[in-house]
Design an enzyme around this catalytic site. Structure first.
Site, PDB file in Angstrom:
ATOM      1  N   PHE A  67      65.111  28.930  58.003  1.00  0.00           N
ATOM      2  CA  PHE A  67      65.336  29.409  56.391  1.00  0.00           C
ATOM      3  C   PHE A  67      66.427  28.979  55.774  1.00  0.00           C
ATOM      4  O   PHE A  67      66.439  28.190  54.613  1.00  0.00           O
ATOM      5  CB  PHE A  67      64.966  30.807  56.429  1.00  0.00           C
TER       6      PHE A  67
ATOM      7  N   THR B  97      71.016  33.210  72.835  1.00  0.00           N
ATOM      8  CA  THR B  97      71.364  32.168  71.569  1.00  0.00           C
ATOM      9  C   THR B  97      72.597  32.430  71.100  1.00  0.00           C
ATOM     10  O   THR B  97      73.517  31.533  70.761  1.00  0.00           O
ATOM     11  CB  THR B  97      70.136  32.050  70.735  1.00  0.00           C
TER      12      THR B  97
ATOM     13  N   GLU C 175      75.180  42.843  58.805  1.00  0.00           N
ATOM     14  CA  GLU C 175      74.510  43.985  59.621  1.00  0.00           C
ATOM     15  C   GLU C 175      75.562  44.312  60.481  1.00  0.00           C
ATOM     16  O   GLU C 175      75.506  45.345  61.560  1.00  0.00           O
ATOM     17  CB  GLU C 175      73.278  43.510  60.379  1.00  0.00           C
TER      18      GLU C 175
ATOM     19  N   TYR D 166      70.287  42.534  67.447  1.00  0.00           N
ATOM     20  CA  TYR D 166      70.647  41.298  66.767  1.00  0.00           C
ATOM     21  C   TYR D 166      71.991  41.363  66.004  1.00  0.00           C
ATOM     22  O   TYR D 166      72.761  40.736  66.289  1.00  0.00           O
ATOM     23  CB  TYR D 166      69.641  41.594  65.640  1.00  0.00           C
ATOM     24  N   SER D 167      72.119  42.709  65.568  1.00  0.00           N
ATOM     25  CA  SER D 167      73.585  42.522  64.808  1.00  0.00           C
ATOM     26  C   SER D 167      74.655  42.864  65.941  1.00  0.00           C
ATOM     27  O   SER D 167      75.894  42.314  65.738  1.00  0.00           O
ATOM     28  CB  SER D 167      73.771  43.909  63.925  1.00  0.00           C
TER      29      SER D 167
ATOM     30  N   LYS E  15      75.582  39.174  66.826  1.00  0.00           N
ATOM     31  CA  LYS E  15      76.253  38.558  65.854  1.00  0.00           C
ATOM     32  C   LYS E  15      77.363  39.000  65.812  1.00  0.00           C
ATOM     33  O   LYS E  15      78.447  38.192  65.767  1.00  0.00           O
ATOM     34  CB  LYS E  15      75.239  38.765  64.288  1.00  0.00           C
TER      35      LYS E  15
ATOM     36  N   LEU F  37      60.548  40.839  55.421  1.00  0.00           N
ATOM     37  CA  LEU F  37      60.098  41.913  54.439  1.00  0.00           C
ATOM     38  C   LEU F  37      59.396  41.136  53.309  1.00  0.00           C
ATOM     39  O   LEU F  37      58.224  41.392  52.964  1.00  0.00           O
ATOM     40  CB  LEU F  37      60.926  42.935  53.829  1.00  0.00           C
TER      41      LEU F  37
ATOM     42  N   ARG G 153      68.948  47.493  51.046  1.00  0.00           N
ATOM     43  CA  ARG G 153      69.451  46.292  51.383  1.00  0.00           C
ATOM     44  C   ARG G 153      69.936  45.711  50.067  1.00  0.00           C
ATOM     45  O   ARG G 153      69.765  45.930  48.798  1.00  0.00           O
ATOM     46  CB  ARG G 153      68.384  45.291  52.009  1.00  0.00           C
TER      47      ARG G 153
HETATM   48  P1  NAD Z   1      66.180  31.630  60.894  1.00  0.00           P
HETATM   49  O1  NAD Z   1      65.457  32.425  62.208  1.00  0.00           O
HETATM   50  O2  NAD Z   1      65.018  31.405  59.772  1.00  0.00           O
HETATM   51  O3  NAD Z   1      66.344  30.206  61.600  1.00  0.00           O
HETATM   52  C1  NAD Z   1      67.118  29.940  62.609  1.00  0.00           C
HETATM   53  C2  NAD Z   1      67.160  28.581  62.916  1.00  0.00           C
HETATM   54  O4  NAD Z   1      67.986  28.370  64.264  1.00  0.00           O
HETATM   55  C3  NAD Z   1      66.011  28.018  63.319  1.00  0.00           C
HETATM   56  O5  NAD Z   1      65.555  26.854  62.740  1.00  0.00           O
HETATM   57  C4  NAD Z   1      65.788  27.865  64.887  1.00  0.00           C
HETATM   58  O6  NAD Z   1      65.066  27.026  65.272  1.00  0.00           O
HETATM   59  C5  NAD Z   1      67.321  27.470  65.124  1.00  0.00           C
HETATM   60  N1  NAD Z   1      67.620  27.832  66.669  1.00  0.00           N
HETATM   61  C6  NAD Z   1      67.407  29.211  67.173  1.00  0.00           C
HETATM   62  N2  NAD Z   1      67.979  29.207  68.496  1.00  0.00           N
HETATM   63  C7  NAD Z   1      68.669  27.875  68.485  1.00  0.00           C
HETATM   64  C8  NAD Z   1      69.611  27.212  69.495  1.00  0.00           C
HETATM   65  N3  NAD Z   1      69.740  27.689  70.607  1.00  0.00           N
HETATM   66  N4  NAD Z   1      69.769  25.890  68.928  1.00  0.00           N
HETATM   67  C9  NAD Z   1      69.735  25.392  68.085  1.00  0.00           C
HETATM   68  N5  NAD Z   1      68.951  25.840  66.890  1.00  0.00           N
HETATM   69  C10 NAD Z   1      68.815  27.063  67.242  1.00  0.00           C
HETATM   70  O7  NAD Z   1      67.538  32.193  60.412  1.00  0.00           O
HETATM   71  P2  NAD Z   1      67.919  32.392  58.951  1.00  0.00           P
HETATM   72  O8  NAD Z   1      67.408  33.420  58.362  1.00  0.00           O
HETATM   73  O9  NAD Z   1      67.936  30.975  58.413  1.00  0.00           O
HETATM   74  O10 NAD Z   1      69.562  32.728  59.377  1.00  0.00           O
HETATM   75  C11 NAD Z   1      70.318  31.478  59.728  1.00  0.00           C
HETATM   76  C12 NAD Z   1      71.930  32.276  59.854  1.00  0.00           C
HETATM   77  O11 NAD Z   1      72.499  33.133  58.922  1.00  0.00           O
HETATM   78  C13 NAD Z   1      71.827  33.203  61.286  1.00  0.00           C
HETATM   79  O12 NAD Z   1      73.026  33.101  62.020  1.00  0.00           O
HETATM   80  C14 NAD Z   1      71.532  34.750  60.780  1.00  0.00           C
HETATM   81  O13 NAD Z   1      72.215  35.543  61.647  1.00  0.00           O
HETATM   82  C15 NAD Z   1      72.588  34.369  59.584  1.00  0.00           C
HETATM   83  N6  NAD Z   1      72.090  35.393  58.162  1.00  0.00           N
HETATM   84  C16 NAD Z   1      70.936  35.582  57.860  1.00  0.00           C
HETATM   85  C17 NAD Z   1      70.568  36.187  56.818  1.00  0.00           C
HETATM   86  C18 NAD Z   1      69.160  36.399  56.189  1.00  0.00           C
HETATM   87  O14 NAD Z   1      69.033  37.374  55.294  1.00  0.00           O
HETATM   88  N7  NAD Z   1      68.274  35.791  56.766  1.00  0.00           N
HETATM   89  C19 NAD Z   1      71.677  37.092  56.279  1.00  0.00           C
HETATM   90  C20 NAD Z   1      73.005  37.095  56.525  1.00  0.00           C
HETATM   91  C21 NAD Z   1      73.117  35.800  57.618  1.00  0.00           C
HETATM   92  P1  TYD Z   2      64.016  42.563  57.268  1.00  0.00           P
HETATM   93  O1  TYD Z   2      63.425  41.556  56.069  1.00  0.00           O
HETATM   94  O2  TYD Z   2      63.584  42.541  58.733  1.00  0.00           O
HETATM   95  O3  TYD Z   2      65.548  42.367  57.287  1.00  0.00           O
HETATM   96  P2  TYD Z   2      66.736  43.268  58.005  1.00  0.00           P
HETATM   97  O4  TYD Z   2      66.022  43.982  58.839  1.00  0.00           O
HETATM   98  O5  TYD Z   2      67.659  42.192  58.658  1.00  0.00           O
HETATM   99  O6  TYD Z   2      67.559  44.031  56.849  1.00  0.00           O
HETATM  100  O7  TYD Z   2      63.909  43.914  56.577  1.00  0.00           O
HETATM  101  C1  TYD Z   2      64.374  44.147  55.476  1.00  0.00           C
HETATM  102  C2  TYD Z   2      64.252  45.789  55.240  1.00  0.00           C
HETATM  103  O8  TYD Z   2      62.659  46.038  54.943  1.00  0.00           O
HETATM  104  C3  TYD Z   2      64.429  46.628  56.297  1.00  0.00           C
HETATM  105  O9  TYD Z   2      65.154  47.843  56.033  1.00  0.00           O
HETATM  106  C4  TYD Z   2      63.238  47.020  57.178  1.00  0.00           C
HETATM  107  C5  TYD Z   2      62.103  46.926  56.247  1.00  0.00           C
HETATM  108  N1  TYD Z   2      61.006  46.416  56.424  1.00  0.00           N
HETATM  109  C6  TYD Z   2      59.720  47.065  56.057  1.00  0.00           C
HETATM  110  O10 TYD Z   2      59.730  48.100  55.641  1.00  0.00           O
HETATM  111  N2  TYD Z   2      58.350  46.446  56.609  1.00  0.00           N
HETATM  112  C7  TYD Z   2      58.277  45.421  57.209  1.00  0.00           C
HETATM  113  O11 TYD Z   2      57.137  45.007  57.469  1.00  0.00           O
HETATM  114  C8  TYD Z   2      59.574  44.760  57.447  1.00  0.00           C
HETATM  115  C9  TYD Z   2      59.503  43.362  58.157  1.00  0.00           C
HETATM  116  C10 TYD Z   2      60.860  45.186  57.041  1.00  0.00           C
END
Ligand code: NAD
Ligand code: TYD
Length: 353
Positions: A10, A98, A134, A158-159, A162, A198, A222
Protein backbone atom coordinates in the site's frame (compact mmCIF):
# COMPACT_ATOMS: atom_id res chain seq x y z
CA UNK A 1 19.36 5.21 -7.65
CA UNK A 2 17.48 4.14 -4.52
CA UNK A 3 16.48 0.67 -3.29
CA UNK A 4 12.96 0.42 -1.92
CA UNK A 5 11.70 -2.67 -0.11
CA UNK A 6 8.01 -3.52 0.08
CA UNK A 7 7.29 -1.22 -2.86
CA UNK A 8 4.34 -3.31 -4.11
CA UNK A 9 2.36 -2.81 -0.88
CA UNK A 10 0.00 0.00 0.00
CA UNK A 11 2.40 2.74 1.14
CA UNK A 12 5.43 1.46 -0.79
CA UNK A 13 3.62 1.53 -4.14
CA UNK A 14 2.29 5.04 -3.48
CA UNK A 15 5.86 6.01 -2.60
CA UNK A 16 7.33 4.55 -5.83
CA UNK A 17 4.68 6.29 -7.95
CA UNK A 18 5.22 9.62 -6.19
CA UNK A 19 9.00 9.28 -6.32
CA UNK A 20 9.02 8.77 -10.09
CA UNK A 21 6.46 11.56 -10.56
CA UNK A 22 8.82 13.93 -8.73
CA UNK A 23 12.22 12.81 -10.03
CA UNK A 24 13.95 10.73 -12.68
CA UNK A 25 16.13 8.92 -10.17
CA UNK A 26 15.60 5.19 -10.78
CA UNK A 27 14.14 2.83 -8.19
CA UNK A 28 14.97 -0.81 -7.54
CA UNK A 29 11.89 -2.26 -5.89
CA UNK A 30 12.43 -5.45 -3.84
CA UNK A 31 9.17 -7.06 -2.75
CA UNK A 32 8.34 -10.64 -1.75
CA UNK A 33 4.79 -10.28 -3.14
CA UNK A 34 3.03 -11.70 -0.13
CA UNK A 35 -0.78 -11.46 -0.13
CA UNK A 36 -0.33 -7.70 0.50
CA UNK A 37 1.99 -7.09 -2.45
CA UNK A 38 0.24 -6.21 -5.68
CA UNK A 39 2.05 -5.32 -8.88
CA UNK A 40 -1.19 -3.97 -10.28
CA UNK A 41 -0.57 -0.96 -8.03
CA UNK A 42 2.41 -0.22 -10.27
CA UNK A 43 0.77 -1.04 -13.60
CA UNK A 44 1.13 2.58 -14.74
CA UNK A 45 4.92 2.10 -14.64
CA UNK A 46 4.90 -0.78 -17.11
CA UNK A 47 7.75 -0.26 -19.60
CA UNK A 48 9.24 2.55 -17.49
CA UNK A 49 12.99 1.87 -17.36
CA UNK A 50 13.31 3.91 -14.16
CA UNK A 51 11.50 1.15 -12.23
CA UNK A 52 13.28 -2.18 -11.75
CA UNK A 53 11.13 -4.71 -9.93
CA UNK A 54 12.72 -7.70 -8.18
CA UNK A 55 10.66 -10.38 -6.49
CA UNK A 56 12.42 -11.47 -3.31
CA UNK A 57 12.73 -11.12 0.45
CA UNK A 58 14.57 -8.63 2.63
CA UNK A 59 15.55 -11.72 4.64
CA UNK A 60 17.60 -13.07 1.69
CA UNK A 61 21.07 -11.72 2.51
CA UNK A 62 22.68 -12.91 -0.73
CA UNK A 63 19.98 -11.41 -2.92
CA UNK A 64 20.07 -8.05 -1.12
CA UNK A 65 23.89 -8.02 -1.23
CA UNK A 66 23.81 -8.67 -4.98
CA UNK A 67 21.23 -5.96 -5.61
CA UNK A 68 23.29 -3.46 -3.64
CA UNK A 69 26.50 -4.42 -5.48
CA UNK A 70 24.83 -4.32 -8.91
CA UNK A 71 22.88 -1.06 -8.50
CA UNK A 72 24.97 0.92 -5.98
CA UNK A 73 22.01 2.79 -4.45
CA UNK A 74 22.58 5.99 -2.48
CA UNK A 75 19.75 5.03 -0.11
CA UNK A 76 17.66 2.09 1.06
CA UNK A 77 14.09 2.78 2.18
CA UNK A 78 12.56 -0.11 4.10
CA UNK A 79 8.78 -0.47 3.82
CA UNK A 80 8.72 -4.28 3.73
CA UNK A 81 6.78 -5.73 6.63
CA UNK A 82 3.82 -7.74 7.77
CA UNK A 83 1.50 -4.88 8.67
CA UNK A 84 -1.91 -6.04 9.89
CA UNK A 85 -2.56 -6.20 13.65
CA UNK A 86 -5.39 -8.76 13.38
CA UNK A 87 -3.21 -11.12 11.34
CA UNK A 88 -0.45 -10.73 13.94
CA UNK A 89 -2.89 -11.88 16.61
CA UNK A 90 -3.87 -14.99 14.62
CA UNK A 91 -0.29 -15.83 13.60
CA UNK A 92 2.63 -13.85 15.01
CA UNK A 93 5.32 -16.08 13.45
CA UNK A 94 5.43 -14.31 10.08
CA UNK A 95 5.74 -10.97 11.87
CA UNK A 96 8.80 -12.16 13.78
CA UNK A 97 10.37 -13.54 10.60
CA UNK A 98 9.77 -10.56 8.34
CA UNK A 99 9.79 -7.60 10.66
CA UNK A 100 12.58 -8.69 12.98
CA UNK A 101 14.71 -11.37 11.27
CA UNK A 102 14.12 -9.85 7.83
CA UNK A 103 15.11 -6.36 8.96
CA UNK A 104 18.19 -7.83 10.66
CA UNK A 105 19.32 -9.57 7.45
CA UNK A 106 18.64 -6.41 5.46
CA UNK A 107 20.70 -4.36 7.91
CA UNK A 108 23.56 -6.86 7.72
CA UNK A 109 23.65 -6.69 3.92
CA UNK A 110 23.41 -2.90 3.96
CA UNK A 111 26.15 -2.60 6.57
CA UNK A 112 28.53 -4.73 4.48
CA UNK A 113 27.74 -2.66 1.37
CA UNK A 114 28.08 0.67 3.20
CA UNK A 115 31.43 -0.34 4.73
CA UNK A 116 32.78 -1.04 1.25
CA UNK A 117 31.75 2.29 -0.29
CA UNK A 118 34.22 5.04 -1.20
CA UNK A 119 34.33 7.97 1.24
CA UNK A 120 32.04 10.27 -0.78
CA UNK A 121 29.37 7.61 -1.31
CA UNK A 122 29.65 6.49 2.32
CA UNK A 123 29.06 10.02 3.53
CA UNK A 124 25.81 10.56 1.62
CA UNK A 125 24.36 7.04 2.02
CA UNK A 126 21.16 6.69 4.11
CA UNK A 127 19.09 3.78 5.43
CA UNK A 128 15.55 4.97 6.10
CA UNK A 129 13.34 2.67 8.16
CA UNK A 130 9.58 3.18 7.89
CA UNK A 131 7.86 2.43 11.19
CA UNK A 132 4.66 3.04 13.06
CA UNK A 133 3.28 5.03 15.99
CA UNK A 134 1.95 1.73 17.39
CA UNK A 135 5.38 1.09 18.99
CA UNK A 136 4.48 3.68 21.65
CA UNK A 137 1.48 1.71 22.90
CA UNK A 138 -1.90 3.16 23.81
CA UNK A 139 -2.87 6.63 25.10
CA UNK A 140 -5.55 7.59 27.60
CA UNK A 141 -8.14 10.18 26.57
CA UNK A 142 -6.30 13.10 28.16
CA UNK A 143 -2.70 12.04 27.50
CA UNK A 144 -0.57 14.26 25.26
CA UNK A 145 0.13 12.78 21.81
CA UNK A 146 3.20 10.59 21.20
CA UNK A 147 6.48 12.50 20.98
CA UNK A 148 9.74 10.93 19.78
CA UNK A 149 10.83 10.80 23.44
CA UNK A 150 7.92 8.57 24.54
CA UNK A 151 8.98 5.15 25.75
CA UNK A 152 8.24 2.13 23.61
CA UNK A 153 5.31 0.11 24.98
CA UNK A 154 4.12 -2.09 22.09
CA UNK A 155 0.99 -4.13 22.82
CA UNK A 156 0.37 -6.36 19.78
CA UNK A 157 2.68 -8.87 18.10
CA UNK A 158 2.72 -6.47 15.12
CA UNK A 159 3.80 -3.44 17.13
CA UNK A 160 6.25 -5.50 19.19
CA UNK A 161 7.91 -6.77 16.01
CA UNK A 162 8.10 -3.23 14.58
CA UNK A 163 9.53 -1.99 17.89
CA UNK A 164 12.21 -4.69 17.73
CA UNK A 165 13.11 -3.66 14.18
CA UNK A 166 13.35 0.00 15.26
CA UNK A 167 15.73 -1.03 18.04
CA UNK A 168 17.94 -2.96 15.61
CA UNK A 169 18.08 0.05 13.29
CA UNK A 170 19.03 2.27 16.22
CA UNK A 171 21.71 -0.20 17.34
CA UNK A 172 23.27 -0.35 13.84
CA UNK A 173 23.72 3.41 14.01
CA UNK A 174 25.00 3.48 17.56
CA UNK A 175 27.34 0.51 17.19
CA UNK A 176 28.47 0.56 13.57
CA UNK A 177 27.77 4.16 12.58
CA UNK A 178 25.32 3.14 9.84
CA UNK A 179 23.61 6.40 8.75
CA UNK A 180 20.01 5.58 9.62
CA UNK A 181 16.77 7.55 9.81
CA UNK A 182 13.50 6.25 11.29
CA UNK A 183 9.98 7.53 10.77
CA UNK A 184 7.09 6.56 13.07
CA UNK A 185 3.85 7.32 11.30
CA UNK A 186 0.18 7.18 12.24
CA UNK A 187 -2.57 5.28 10.35
CA UNK A 188 -2.49 5.89 6.61
CA UNK A 189 -5.38 5.79 4.14
CA UNK A 190 -5.68 6.38 0.40
CA UNK A 191 -5.40 4.60 -2.97
CA UNK A 192 -4.24 0.95 -3.16
CA UNK A 193 -5.09 0.24 0.50
CA UNK A 194 -5.60 -3.50 0.91
CA UNK A 195 -9.19 -4.18 2.04
CA UNK A 196 -8.28 -5.92 5.28
CA UNK A 197 -7.82 -2.50 6.97
CA UNK A 198 -10.71 -0.47 8.37
CA UNK A 199 -11.23 2.22 5.71
CA UNK A 200 -11.11 0.12 2.51
CA UNK A 201 -12.92 -2.76 4.22
CA UNK A 202 -15.82 -0.52 5.21
CA UNK A 203 -16.06 1.02 1.74
CA UNK A 204 -16.07 -2.34 -0.02
CA UNK A 205 -18.51 -3.93 2.40
CA UNK A 206 -20.82 -0.92 2.12
CA UNK A 207 -20.94 -1.17 -1.66
CA UNK A 208 -21.42 -4.95 -1.50
CA UNK A 209 -24.36 -4.60 0.91
CA UNK A 210 -22.43 -6.40 3.68
CA UNK A 211 -22.20 -5.51 7.40
CA UNK A 212 -19.74 -2.80 8.44
CA UNK A 213 -17.97 -4.42 11.43
CA UNK A 214 -17.17 -2.13 14.37
CA UNK A 215 -14.89 -3.68 16.99
CA UNK A 216 -16.11 -3.12 20.57
CA UNK A 217 -17.70 0.29 21.14
CA UNK A 218 -16.08 1.96 18.11
CA UNK A 219 -14.64 4.72 20.28
CA UNK A 220 -10.99 3.77 19.69
CA UNK A 221 -9.10 6.74 18.29
CA UNK A 222 -6.59 6.75 15.43
CA UNK A 223 -4.69 9.70 13.91
CA UNK A 224 -5.29 9.47 10.15
CA UNK A 225 -2.83 10.62 7.47
CA UNK A 226 -3.41 10.63 3.71
CA UNK A 227 -0.82 8.26 2.21
CA UNK A 228 0.61 10.86 -0.20
CA UNK A 229 1.43 13.04 2.80
CA UNK A 230 3.30 10.15 4.39
CA UNK A 231 5.26 9.76 1.14
CA UNK A 232 6.22 13.45 1.10
CA UNK A 233 7.32 13.22 4.74
CA UNK A 234 9.60 10.26 3.96
CA UNK A 235 11.11 12.11 0.97
CA UNK A 236 11.75 15.12 3.19
CA UNK A 237 13.34 13.05 5.99
CA UNK A 238 15.55 11.29 3.45
CA UNK A 239 16.60 14.64 2.03
CA UNK A 240 17.26 16.58 5.21
CA UNK A 241 16.72 14.41 8.30
CA UNK A 242 19.53 14.29 10.86
CA UNK A 243 21.31 10.94 10.85
CA UNK A 244 20.38 8.72 13.80
CA UNK A 245 17.19 10.67 14.53
CA UNK A 246 13.59 9.46 14.59
CA UNK A 247 10.72 11.58 13.27
CA UNK A 248 7.05 11.16 14.16
CA UNK A 249 4.71 11.69 11.22
CA UNK A 250 1.00 12.36 11.67
CA UNK A 251 -1.96 14.17 10.24
CA UNK A 252 -3.26 16.07 13.30
CA UNK A 253 -6.48 14.16 12.57
CA UNK A 254 -7.61 12.19 15.60
CA UNK A 255 -10.92 10.42 14.96
CA UNK A 256 -12.89 7.71 16.76
CA UNK A 257 -13.47 4.71 14.47
CA UNK A 258 -17.23 5.19 14.53
CA UNK A 259 -16.84 8.77 13.22
CA UNK A 260 -14.61 7.53 10.41
CA UNK A 261 -17.20 4.92 9.42
CA UNK A 262 -20.04 7.47 9.52
CA UNK A 263 -18.00 9.85 7.35
CA UNK A 264 -17.46 7.07 4.80
CA UNK A 265 -21.16 6.22 4.84
CA UNK A 266 -22.16 9.87 4.34
CA UNK A 267 -19.82 10.34 1.36
CA UNK A 268 -21.09 7.12 -0.21
CA UNK A 269 -24.71 8.21 0.39
CA UNK A 270 -23.90 11.30 -1.65
CA UNK A 271 -21.71 9.80 -4.41
CA UNK A 272 -23.26 6.32 -4.80
CA UNK A 273 -26.63 6.16 -2.99
CA UNK A 274 -28.03 2.75 -2.12
CA UNK A 275 -30.66 1.50 -4.56
CA UNK A 276 -33.27 1.28 -1.76
CA UNK A 277 -32.60 4.90 -0.70
CA UNK A 278 -31.58 3.84 2.82
CA UNK A 279 -28.34 5.20 4.36
CA UNK A 280 -25.21 3.02 4.32
CA UNK A 281 -24.96 3.59 8.09
CA UNK A 282 -27.82 1.07 8.40
CA UNK A 283 -25.19 -1.61 7.65
CA UNK A 284 -23.10 -0.76 10.76
CA UNK A 285 -22.74 -3.84 12.98
CA UNK A 286 -20.99 -4.08 16.35
CA UNK A 287 -18.76 -7.15 16.65
CA UNK A 288 -16.46 -8.65 19.28
CA UNK A 289 -13.54 -6.41 20.18
CA UNK A 290 -9.95 -7.09 19.07
CA UNK A 291 -7.93 -8.71 21.91
CA UNK A 292 -5.61 -6.14 23.51
CA UNK A 293 -7.12 -3.41 21.33
CA UNK A 294 -5.14 -0.14 21.73
CA UNK A 295 -7.55 2.61 22.73
CA UNK A 296 -5.95 5.70 21.30
CA UNK A 297 -3.02 6.72 19.07
CA UNK A 298 -2.12 10.35 18.45
CA UNK A 299 1.04 11.86 16.99
CA UNK A 300 2.81 15.04 17.95
CA UNK A 301 4.39 15.95 14.60
CA UNK A 302 6.07 19.12 15.88
CA UNK A 303 9.65 17.90 15.40
CA UNK A 304 9.35 17.14 11.68
CA UNK A 305 7.61 20.48 11.13
CA UNK A 306 10.12 22.50 13.16
CA UNK A 307 13.29 20.81 11.82
CA UNK A 308 12.29 19.92 8.29
CA UNK A 309 9.35 22.21 7.51
CA UNK A 310 7.01 19.29 6.71
CA UNK A 311 3.25 19.48 7.24
CA UNK A 312 0.47 17.36 5.75
CA UNK A 313 -1.27 18.94 2.77
CA UNK A 314 -4.61 17.09 3.11
CA UNK A 315 -7.17 17.46 5.87
CA UNK A 316 -9.17 14.36 6.76
CA UNK A 317 -12.17 15.75 4.86
CA UNK A 318 -10.26 16.32 1.61
CA UNK A 319 -8.23 13.10 1.85
CA UNK A 320 -11.14 10.80 2.65
CA UNK A 321 -13.24 12.21 -0.20
CA UNK A 322 -10.37 11.62 -2.66
CA UNK A 323 -10.02 8.11 -1.30
CA UNK A 324 -13.71 7.20 -1.69
CA UNK A 325 -13.67 8.61 -5.22
CA UNK A 326 -10.54 6.58 -6.04
CA UNK A 327 -12.23 3.33 -4.92
CA UNK A 328 -15.35 4.15 -6.92
CA UNK A 329 -13.23 4.92 -9.99
CA UNK A 330 -11.04 1.83 -9.68
CA UNK A 331 -13.49 -1.02 -9.40
CA UNK A 332 -11.38 -3.44 -11.52
CA UNK A 333 -8.51 -3.02 -9.01
CA UNK A 334 -10.93 -3.69 -6.16
CA UNK A 335 -12.39 -6.74 -7.86
CA UNK A 336 -8.98 -8.23 -8.67
CA UNK A 337 -7.73 -7.73 -5.13
CA UNK A 338 -10.79 -9.26 -3.58
CA UNK A 339 -10.99 -12.18 -6.01
CA UNK A 340 -7.27 -12.92 -5.78
CA UNK A 341 -7.03 -12.58 -9.55
CA UNK A 342 -4.10 -10.22 -9.22
CA UNK A 343 -1.96 -13.20 -8.22
CA UNK A 344 -2.67 -14.74 -11.62
CA UNK A 345 -1.76 -11.42 -13.19
CA UNK A 346 1.64 -11.57 -11.48
CA UNK A 347 2.22 -15.10 -12.71
CA UNK A 348 1.27 -14.09 -16.24
CA UNK A 349 3.40 -10.97 -16.19
CA UNK A 350 6.52 -12.19 -14.38
CA UNK A 351 6.27 -15.95 -14.38
CA UNK A 352 6.41 -18.12 -11.26
CA UNK A 353 3.54 -18.30 -8.85
P1 NAD B 1 1.41 -3.60 3.28
O1 NAD B 1 1.11 -4.80 4.11
O2 NAD B 1 0.37 -3.02 2.41
O3 NAD B 1 2.67 -3.91 2.33
C1 NAD B 1 3.81 -4.58 2.77
C2 NAD B 1 4.64 -4.97 1.55
O4 NAD B 1 5.83 -5.62 2.01
C3 NAD B 1 3.92 -5.92 0.61
O5 NAD B 1 4.09 -5.49 -0.73
C4 NAD B 1 4.62 -7.25 0.85
O6 NAD B 1 4.63 -8.09 -0.30
C5 NAD B 1 6.01 -6.79 1.21
N1 NAD B 1 6.76 -7.77 1.99
C6 NAD B 1 6.32 -8.51 3.06
N2 NAD B 1 7.31 -9.29 3.52
C7 NAD B 1 8.40 -9.03 2.74
C8 NAD B 1 9.74 -9.52 2.73
N3 NAD B 1 10.16 -10.44 3.59
N4 NAD B 1 10.59 -9.02 1.80
C9 NAD B 1 10.19 -8.09 0.90
N5 NAD B 1 8.94 -7.62 0.85
C10 NAD B 1 8.05 -8.08 1.78
O7 NAD B 1 1.98 -2.52 4.32
P2 NAD B 1 1.86 -0.94 4.28
O8 NAD B 1 0.60 -0.55 4.93
O9 NAD B 1 2.18 -0.46 2.91
O10 NAD B 1 3.05 -0.57 5.28
C11 NAD B 1 4.38 -0.35 4.79
C12 NAD B 1 5.28 -0.05 5.97
O11 NAD B 1 4.80 1.12 6.65
C13 NAD B 1 5.33 -1.16 7.02
O12 NAD B 1 6.64 -1.25 7.49
C14 NAD B 1 4.39 -0.67 8.12
O13 NAD B 1 4.79 -1.17 9.37
C15 NAD B 1 4.59 0.83 8.03
N6 NAD B 1 3.45 1.66 8.46
C16 NAD B 1 2.19 1.42 7.96
C17 NAD B 1 1.14 2.24 8.35
C18 NAD B 1 -0.25 2.05 7.80
O14 NAD B 1 -1.19 2.75 8.24
N7 NAD B 1 -0.47 1.18 6.84
C19 NAD B 1 1.36 3.30 9.25
C20 NAD B 1 2.66 3.51 9.73
C21 NAD B 1 3.69 2.69 9.32
P1 TYD C 1 -6.77 -1.09 11.17
O1 TYD C 1 -7.14 -0.44 9.89
O2 TYD C 1 -6.63 -2.57 11.22
O3 TYD C 1 -5.44 -0.36 11.68
P2 TYD C 1 -4.68 -0.47 13.13
O4 TYD C 1 -5.21 -1.62 13.88
O5 TYD C 1 -3.25 -0.66 12.71
O6 TYD C 1 -4.92 0.86 13.79
O7 TYD C 1 -7.84 -0.66 12.25
C1 TYD C 1 -8.12 0.70 12.53
C2 TYD C 1 -9.08 0.74 13.69
O8 TYD C 1 -10.35 0.20 13.27
C3 TYD C 1 -8.64 -0.12 14.87
O9 TYD C 1 -9.02 0.53 16.07
C4 TYD C 1 -9.43 -1.40 14.71
C5 TYD C 1 -10.72 -0.93 14.06
N1 TYD C 1 -11.37 -1.89 13.15
C6 TYD C 1 -12.74 -2.14 13.30
O10 TYD C 1 -13.42 -1.59 14.18
N2 TYD C 1 -13.33 -3.02 12.43
C7 TYD C 1 -12.63 -3.66 11.46
O11 TYD C 1 -13.22 -4.49 10.71
C8 TYD C 1 -11.23 -3.37 11.32
C9 TYD C 1 -10.42 -4.04 10.24
C10 TYD C 1 -10.64 -2.46 12.18
Amino acid sequence: MVLITGGAGFIGSNFVLDWLANSDEPVVNLDALTYAGNLENLASLQGDVRHIFVKGSIGDFDLVAKLLADHQPRAVINFAAESHVDRSIHGPGEFIQTNIVGTFNLLEAVRAYWCGLQDDARAVFRFLHVSTDEVYGSLGTDDPPFAETNRYEPNSPYSASKAASDHLVRAYHHTYGLPVLTTNCSNNYGPFHFPEKLIPLVMLNALAGKPLPIYGDGQQVRDWLYVKDHCSAIRRVLEAGRVGETYNVGGWNEKPNLDVVHTLCNILDELRPRADGKPYAAQITYVKDRPGHDRRYAIDATKIERELGWRPSETFDTGIRKTVQWYLDNQPWVQNVTSGAYKQWVGKQYGGD
